[in-house]
Write an enzyme that holds these catalytic residues in place. Structure first.
Site, PDB file in Angstrom:
ATOM      1  N   ARG A 179       0.968  -1.254  -0.228  1.00 50.98           N
ATOM      2  CA  ARG A 179       0.129   0.263  -0.317  1.00 50.98           C
ATOM      3  C   ARG A 179       0.764   1.612  -0.170  1.00 50.98           C
ATOM      4  O   ARG A 179       1.943   1.275   0.528  1.00 50.98           O
ATOM      5  CB  ARG A 179      -0.900   0.348   1.178  1.00 50.98           C
ATOM      6  CG  ARG A 179       0.003  -0.116   2.477  1.00 50.98           C
ATOM      7  CD  ARG A 179      -1.279   0.245   3.774  1.00 50.98           C
ATOM      8  NE  ARG A 179      -0.721  -0.206   4.538  1.00 50.98           N
ATOM      9  CZ  ARG A 179      -0.085   1.593   5.524  1.00 50.98           C
ATOM     10  NH1 ARG A 179      -0.893   2.810   4.914  1.00 50.98           N
ATOM     11  NH2 ARG A 179       0.446   1.588   6.754  1.00 50.98           N
ATOM     12  N   ARG A 183      -2.583  11.208   2.020  1.00 52.32           N
ATOM     13  CA  ARG A 183      -3.897  11.480   2.561  1.00 52.32           C
ATOM     14  C   ARG A 183      -3.973  13.411   2.116  1.00 52.32           C
ATOM     15  O   ARG A 183      -3.498  13.814   1.021  1.00 52.32           O
ATOM     16  CB  ARG A 183      -2.349  12.765   3.190  1.00 52.32           C
ATOM     17  CG  ARG A 183      -1.684  11.569   4.870  1.00 52.32           C
ATOM     18  CD  ARG A 183      -0.562  11.527   5.871  1.00 52.32           C
ATOM     19  NE  ARG A 183      -0.031  10.715   6.169  1.00 52.32           N
ATOM     20  CZ  ARG A 183       0.940  11.356   7.231  1.00 52.32           C
ATOM     21  NH1 ARG A 183       1.837  12.705   7.252  1.00 52.32           N
ATOM     22  NH2 ARG A 183       1.470  10.406   7.889  1.00 52.32           N
ATOM     23  N   ARG A 256      21.004  -5.812   1.265  1.00 52.58           N
ATOM     24  CA  ARG A 256      20.865  -4.105   0.879  1.00 52.58           C
ATOM     25  C   ARG A 256      22.312  -3.559   2.383  1.00 52.58           C
ATOM     26  O   ARG A 256      21.931  -3.643   3.380  1.00 52.58           O
ATOM     27  CB  ARG A 256      20.325  -3.606  -0.003  1.00 52.58           C
ATOM     28  CG  ARG A 256      19.234  -4.258  -0.345  1.00 52.58           C
ATOM     29  CD  ARG A 256      19.639  -4.487  -1.744  1.00 52.58           C
ATOM     30  NE  ARG A 256      20.005  -2.949  -2.230  1.00 52.58           N
ATOM     31  CZ  ARG A 256      20.839  -2.760  -3.147  1.00 52.58           C
ATOM     32  NH1 ARG A 256      21.492  -3.330  -3.606  1.00 52.58           N
ATOM     33  NH2 ARG A 256      21.072  -1.212  -3.808  1.00 52.58           N
ATOM     34  N   ARG A 287      19.730   9.634  -0.618  1.00 49.54           N
ATOM     35  CA  ARG A 287      19.291  11.016  -0.285  1.00 49.54           C
ATOM     36  C   ARG A 287      20.354  11.765   0.711  1.00 49.54           C
ATOM     37  O   ARG A 287      21.673  11.549   0.159  1.00 49.54           O
ATOM     38  CB  ARG A 287      18.292  10.925   0.566  1.00 49.54           C
ATOM     39  CG  ARG A 287      18.737   9.730   1.847  1.00 49.54           C
ATOM     40  CD  ARG A 287      17.800   9.654   3.007  1.00 49.54           C
ATOM     41  NE  ARG A 287      17.667   8.514   4.091  1.00 49.54           N
ATOM     42  CZ  ARG A 287      17.080   7.463   4.619  1.00 49.54           C
ATOM     43  NH1 ARG A 287      16.044   8.868   4.682  1.00 49.54           N
ATOM     44  NH2 ARG A 287      17.788   7.042   6.068  1.00 49.54           N
ATOM     45  N   GLU A 312      23.832   9.231   0.649  1.00 43.10           N
ATOM     46  CA  GLU A 312      23.480   7.536   1.134  1.00 43.10           C
ATOM     47  C   GLU A 312      23.554   7.577  -0.317  1.00 43.10           C
ATOM     48  O   GLU A 312      22.999   7.616  -1.213  1.00 43.10           O
ATOM     49  CB  GLU A 312      22.378   7.789   2.016  1.00 43.10           C
ATOM     50  CG  GLU A 312      22.339   8.087   3.008  1.00 43.10           C
ATOM     51  CD  GLU A 312      21.054   7.742   4.205  1.00 43.10           C
ATOM     52  OE1 GLU A 312      20.309   7.263   3.492  1.00 43.10           O
ATOM     53  OE2 GLU A 312      20.877   8.368   4.880  1.00 43.10           O
ATOM     54  N   TYR A 360      13.384  -6.007   8.828  1.00 47.12           N
ATOM     55  CA  TYR A 360      13.072  -4.756   8.712  1.00 47.12           C
ATOM     56  C   TYR A 360      12.813  -4.198   9.988  1.00 47.12           C
ATOM     57  O   TYR A 360      11.332  -4.151  10.342  1.00 47.12           O
ATOM     58  CB  TYR A 360      12.883  -3.919   8.025  1.00 47.12           C
ATOM     59  CG  TYR A 360      13.222  -2.358   8.485  1.00 47.12           C
ATOM     60  CD1 TYR A 360      14.482  -1.493   7.992  1.00 47.12           C
ATOM     61  CD2 TYR A 360      11.584  -1.404   8.418  1.00 47.12           C
ATOM     62  CE1 TYR A 360      14.344  -0.012   8.364  1.00 47.12           C
ATOM     63  CE2 TYR A 360      12.044   0.359   9.445  1.00 47.12           C
ATOM     64  CZ  TYR A 360      13.830   0.519   8.918  1.00 47.12           C
ATOM     65  OH  TYR A 360      13.806   1.270   9.117  1.00 47.12           O
ATOM     66  N   ASP A 362      11.766  -1.001  13.129  1.00 43.64           N
ATOM     67  CA  ASP A 362      11.933   0.565  13.572  1.00 43.64           C
ATOM     68  C   ASP A 362      12.293   0.208  15.018  1.00 43.64           C
ATOM     69  O   ASP A 362      12.520  -0.922  15.858  1.00 43.64           O
ATOM     70  CB  ASP A 362      10.844   0.771  13.928  1.00 43.64           C
ATOM     71  CG  ASP A 362      10.813   1.495  11.914  1.00 43.64           C
ATOM     72  OD1 ASP A 362      11.766   2.319  11.600  1.00 43.64           O
ATOM     73  OD2 ASP A 362       9.399   1.540  11.454  1.00 43.64           O
TER      74      ASP A 362
END
Length: 375
Positions: A179, A183, A256, A287, A312, A360, A362
């Site tokens: 998804r 917003r 990666r 970035r 990066e 991954y 957070d």
């Protein structure tokens, strides 16, 4: 008799939080890390009075009050809000996709206008796939266009994603983009979480607070003296690569990695924002991070006469590089499942963190998982 209750391999957020919790419970711990510093990938280095995130930007965010209160009990967090910007051929767009983005893209000013624009492009993409006999998106490109349309995909997703993964979007599985957050309000706050910020004084203060009073040895590689390390503790908390723990017996998992080019500039403000993504493929880096904006606001930025940026570059991981992001495709997930079955049989080893669990993470979910563990 074992000297320690726990040997904790890795002083990143999982290992350091576990050590803190174990100490609070009266357990004895030794933390070892093969790097020359504590903190794993959230380690910061002070350069020109600025806390530089040496392994990429880390922004703490959560809706879990228990986790937020826990980290703030160690060190106070500031009010940093993550509002990245995308640069495509010199034109700037706000992220995540919101009414500011749609105004910059199409000049629309109302949610209804934006919805109509997106729905029209989505419908055209889906119709084109149907005419080609495609009933379900086969790859990331088809998935993204069916979710958001061609303009945003071509401008803000395609080039950035191909640089990040090192392969064409048509070669990436559709599930990578299940998804896309959209917003229809003028809101540039990247995260939906209730709490967000950076430790005041940098992440080293968080790690040092977690490890206060705990024995820590850096520059110590678990695998170079494995028999000894396994002999000194009742249990091991392992936060490294799970395939390495098992001697790569089923093969090596893929990752990666990221290469950083750090620059010091003789100006107080280089780009006016902490995070700017470069979404065209022709720019080799993904970035630029300007570190001072994580902790300096308003006049503080100008009062610091120099600034530090990091460019990066995403690349395929090879032996000797730091593994960053698990490649959670079908092949690697099947391989990880073999190692996970071995791990489930361990009575004296707890595996935790993104390398040990091959996913991954957070930062907040890492802490949440440790807080739920039974000692």
């Amino acid at each position: 008799m074992k000297k320690y209750d726990y040997l904790i391999v890795g002083s990143g957020l999982f290992g350091s939080t576990f050590a803190y919790k174990a100490k609070q419970a009266g357990k004895s711990c030794l933390v070892i890390d093969k790097r020359k510093h504590r903190g794993g990938n959230i380690y910061c280095e002070e350069i020109e009075g600025i806390n530089v995130h040496k392994y990429g930007a880390h922004i703490f965010h959560t809706s879990n009050k228990e986790v937020w209160d826990f980290v703030n009990s160690i060190v106070e967090f500031n009010r940093y809000t993550n509002s990245p910007i995308a640069n495509y051929n010199g034109k700037l767009y706000n992220l995540p996709f919101n009414m500011n983005t749609f105004y910059q893209m199409w000049g629309v000013t109302t949610p209804q206008q934006a919805k109509e624009k997106i729905e029209k492009q989505k419908a055209a993409a889906i119709e084109s796939m149907k005419n080609s006999g495609i009933t379900e998106p086969r790859n990331l490109e088809e998935q993204a266009i069916s979710l958001i349309g061609t303009d945003i995909y071509e401008t803000l997703i395609k080039g950035y994603t191909e640089k990040q993964w090192g392969r064409k979007c048509t070669e990436l599985p559709a599930f990578i983009i299940k998804r896309l957050p959209v917003r229809f309000v003028y809101d540039n706050n990247y995260f939906n979480d209730k709490y967000q910020g950076i430790p005041i004084g940098g992440y080293n203060r968080l790690i040092n607070g977690l490890l206060d009073g705990i024995e820590v040895k850096t520059d110590e590689d678990f695998f170079k003296n494995r028999q000894y390390w396994e002999s000194i503790a009742k249990k091991i908390i392992f936060t490294g690569k799970i395939d390495e723990f098992y001697g790569y017996q089923f093969g090596k998992l893929e990752y990666r990695t990221v290469r950083f080019e750090e620059e010091i500039h003789d100006c107080s403000n280089y780009q006016g924002n902490a995070v700017v993504n470069y979404t065209e493929k022709e720019v080799p880096y993904t970035r630029i991070i300007e570190h001072k904006h994580f902790e300096m606001f308003g006049v503080e930025v100008d009062n610091c006469p120099k600034t530090v940026i990091s460019k990066e570059y995403s690349t395929e991981w090879k032996e000797g590089m730091e593994p960053y992001y698990p490649v959670n495709d079908e092949k690697n997930n099947l391989l990880y499942n073999k190692y996970q079955k071995l791990a489930e049989k361990e009575n004296n080893v707890i595996f935790g963190g993104r390398l040990a669990e091959y996913k991954y993470y957070d930062m907040a979910p890492v802490i949440e998982r440790v807080l739920k563990l039974s000692l």
